[in-house]
Design an enzyme around this catalytic site. Structure first.
Site, short mmCIF file in Angstrom:
data_model
loop_
_atom_site.label_atom_id
_atom_site.label_comp_id
_atom_site.label_asym_id
_atom_site.label_seq_id
_atom_site.Cartn_x
_atom_site.Cartn_y
_atom_site.Cartn_z
N SER A 157 0.85 -1.18 0.00
CA SER A 157 0.00 0.00 0.00
C SER A 157 0.89 1.24 0.00
CB SER A 157 -0.91 -0.02 1.24
OG SER A 157 -1.74 1.12 1.29
N CYS A 158 0.28 2.39 -0.27
CA CYS A 158 1.02 3.67 -0.23
C CYS A 158 0.00 4.79 -0.12
CB CYS A 158 1.92 3.82 -1.46
SG CYS A 158 1.02 3.81 -3.03
N GLY A 159 0.18 5.89 -0.86
CA GLY A 159 -0.78 6.98 -0.83
C GLY A 159 -1.95 6.75 -1.76
N GLY B 109 -1.62 4.06 -4.45
CA GLY B 109 -1.38 2.84 -5.22
C GLY B 109 -0.27 2.96 -6.24
N TRP C 205 -3.87 4.46 0.89
CA TRP C 205 -4.22 5.30 2.03
C TRP C 205 -5.29 6.34 1.71
CZ3 TRP C 205 -3.58 4.36 6.93
CH2 TRP C 205 -3.88 5.36 7.85
#
Length: 343
Positions: free
Chosen positions: A292-294, A296, A324
């Site tokens: 995951s990240c901000g 994708g 996120w």
């Protein structure tokens, strides 16, 4: 045939039947050797040699090697990917716009497009199903959004996809570049993929169950790897998108995406160093992994590093597409699923 706008550069011992069979097989093998690159990550030298053998020329009827620029910057950055593409790019490269080739009906920034939208984008770029595509980032970033675009192509079943490791080294090692204004390419007839990407994509509902089950007896032990910077992960710094809470999911492991890159070249670290990093972070290769990240994008930098290191089974690794941005908007305060390590 229709065209799409890109950018213009500024600067006889065998019986006859047996011989024909063997000759044909030789030609097939020769074509395969011209097209094939040794691994998912390719060096500037490998790409340069491949481009000499199979250039992205519109008159080339055989499968070609297509450089695909995927430059993209965060919304709080004034730079634009298309501008860096104009300034300096690999000759005859095409530009994949991360902000346009997406699910336009989703409220979240970079959700995967539909199969029809993906095929339309590839057609407009003049990319054929049989072409080898090598995706690369801006010189400034090194590695940032290219893995996301490479992953997108793989999700939709494009057979030959690679990531250049990386354009910064391409420039430093003296390989050719060009700059300038628009030019046209012939559109292709890219077929609409007939596949379900769910086995490579984790949904909000699935990730929520993982977060709720964290540390519970009998849980599957799915690991969430978060590629955002440490300050956003702990809650010490705000998100680049206004109004979003920072913090992290219960049990998530923070591996900022730049931790898997060489600090000088911004290329991926060698395999053994990547393995060591994941081991030190406590990632278990025997358990399922969701990155995951901000939004994708950089989650796929971590996914690519896992693939390069041979860490974890491919069929047990997925990317949380909404990441996120979706998480912080959809979980309720009463769920207690946003953890802050600082107040």
């Amino acid at each position: 045939m229709a065209t799409a706008t890109l950018f213009r550069s500024s600067r006889a011992a065998f019986p006859r039947q047996s011989f024909r069979v063997r000759s044909c097989q030789f030609q097939i093998n020769a074509m395969e050797s011209r097209r094939n690159l040794s691994s998912y990550l390719v060096t500037p030298k490998e790409l340069a040699e491949a481009l000499k053998k199979s250039p992205p020329s519109p008159i080339n009827s055989e499968p070609r090697v297509i450089p695909l620029c995927a430059s993209w910057f965060l919304p709080n950055d004034e730079r634009k990917g298309i501008d860096t593409f104009r300034q300096q790019r690999i000759p005859k490269a095409r530009f994949f716009d991360v902000d346009k080739v997406k699910d336009k009906h989703s409220p979240y920034p970079h959700m995967l497009p539909s199969a029809k939208e993906f095929a339309a984008a590839m057609s407009e770029l003049g990319i054929r199903k049989e072409d080898t595509v090598v995706v690369y980032d801006s010189k400034e970033a090194g590695i940032f959004s290219a893995p996301r675009v490479g992953w997108t192509l793989k999700v939709f079943g494009h057979p030959k996809v690679h990531i250049l490791n990386n354009f910064r080294l391409w420039v430093e090692e003296g390989y050719p570049t060009e700059s300038g204004e628009l030019y046209s390419v012939e559109c292709s007839m890219y077929p609409i993929p007939k596949l379900n990407p769910d086995d490579q994509v984790a949904s909000f509902e699935e990730v929520k169950e993982v977060a709720k089950d964290y540390n519970k007896e009998g849980s599957e032990g799915v690991q969430i790897l978060d590629a955002r910077g440490a300050a956003r992960f702990t809650g010490a710094a705000p998100e680049p998108r206004e109004g979003l809470s920072s913090g992290h999911m219960p049990g998530a492991i923070n591996i900022p995406f730049d931790a898997v890159l060489d600090p000088k070249t911004k290329a991926f670290l060698p395999k053994e160093e990547l393995k060591k990093l994941f081991q030190e972070k406590g990632v278990d290769p025997e358990k399922p992994i969701i990155t995951s990240c901000g939004t994708g994008v950089t989650a796929v930098v971590i996914e690519t590093a896992l693939e390069e290191a041979g860490y974890g089974s491919t069929d047990q690794r997925r990317v949380y597409d909404g990441s996120w941005t979706e998480w912080a908007q959809r979980v309720k305060p009463s769920d207690n699923l946003i953890i802050k390590d600082v107040e």
